[in-house]
Design a protein around this motif. Sequence first.
Motif, PDB file in Angstrom:
ATOM      1  N   GLU A  11      43.712  43.832  39.335  1.00 22.94           N
ATOM      2  CA  GLU A  11      43.616  42.505  40.166  1.00 22.94           C
ATOM      3  C   GLU A  11      43.485  42.658  41.410  1.00 22.94           C
ATOM      4  O   GLU A  11      42.957  41.578  42.245  1.00 22.94           O
ATOM      5  N   HIS A  38      43.628  42.880  32.936  1.00 22.23           N
ATOM      6  CA  HIS A  38      43.549  41.245  33.289  1.00 22.23           C
ATOM      7  C   HIS A  38      42.286  41.150  33.325  1.00 22.23           C
ATOM      8  O   HIS A  38      41.275  41.808  33.450  1.00 22.23           O
ATOM      9  N   PRO A  41      42.811  37.750  38.269  1.00 26.05           N
ATOM     10  CA  PRO A  41      43.780  38.265  39.210  1.00 26.05           C
ATOM     11  C   PRO A  41      44.929  37.189  39.316  1.00 26.05           C
ATOM     12  O   PRO A  41      44.764  36.073  38.563  1.00 26.05           O
ATOM     13  N   SER A  49      39.184  41.892  39.352  1.00 26.61           N
ATOM     14  CA  SER A  49      39.870  42.024  38.129  1.00 26.61           C
ATOM     15  C   SER A  49      38.614  42.845  37.127  1.00 26.61           C
ATOM     16  O   SER A  49      38.053  42.498  36.281  1.00 26.61           O
ATOM     17  N   ASN A 109      44.700  35.121  31.477  1.00 24.61           N
ATOM     18  CA  ASN A 109      43.957  36.165  30.810  1.00 24.61           C
ATOM     19  C   ASN A 109      43.339  35.556  29.658  1.00 24.61           C
ATOM     20  O   ASN A 109      42.041  35.674  29.316  1.00 24.61           O
TER      21      ASN A 109
END
Length: 332
Positions: A11, A38, A41, A49, A109
């Motif tokens: 992230e 992820h 972020p 990310s 996510n």
Amino acid sequence: MTVYGFHASHEQVPPADLLAAAVRAEEAGFGAAMCSDHFSPWSVRQGESGFAWSWLGAALQATDRIPFGVVNAPGQRYHPAIVAQAVGTLAAMYPGRFWAALGSGEASNEHITGDRWPRKDVRNARLRECVDIVRALLRGEEVSHDGLVTVDRARLWTLPETVPPLIGAACSEATAAWCADWADGLITVNAPHERLRRIVDAYRSAGGSGPLRLQVHLSWDPDPDTALAVAHDQWRTNVHGPQVSWDLDTAELFDGVSEHVTPERVAEAVNVSADLGQHTAWLQEYADLGFDTVMLHHVGREQTAFIDAFGDKVLPRLDAAPAGPVRAEDVR
């Protein structure tokens, strides 16, 4: 003896820079590594990310010996058969050097699929279905399943010689106890010692016998004001507990609810100090709680100075074990 590892935060750091950091961490004496997985972020300020599974293949190839792990949430963004294929391929290519922790995920996510974000109890039930599916596929079985996830005649054609560990990710006593029924070990994040003891005790009391891993958020800089400022800038969105961390679904929302979080509040969730001796003492205390692996996450975006300083001044002062292979049969 405890292994001290490097946590790679997708992230916060571009993947090429994160790869260089992982290589540097191995050279500096870190005994293991892990990364996040992820799509988004936690903050617009973090601003990155990268895709964990692409990066993991590169990181395992670029390093020589250290094992790598990832925290993954199968069931919504990832179909469990795809997770099994990814785990199996890395474990086949790098025997004894890969493990995966499985958790129920965060909306930030998973919302990208457009599917409804389920309640926590439903997410746990879905995760358990996914764990059983992943294990069966890694054993070479053909799997069909109709439940909270659907699988139709899936089979992995490339299998590792040894099934790698599947670790349970838990931030509460209830989840830790639940993980004891299926996980090859447990991973959690730093918290007050009494809370960590309760999480460990919940896992052990429920029959969990696998190794214990801990991810530690820290901020170090030779200047104490800078160490605190970096932590506040990068990690103030991460001081919120479950419900907030599980259910908010954009980086902008995390920034909004964290607008008035003070540096002092961040220092309650992140080990902030300019004193490397203090960091050494904190890490030793986590080992003394019974954690077999402690993963160090410096919450700043720049990693080089942290890696060099901890490799030179902190790791040699800890009772550290060398890296070794990770195998599910050793921990179940």
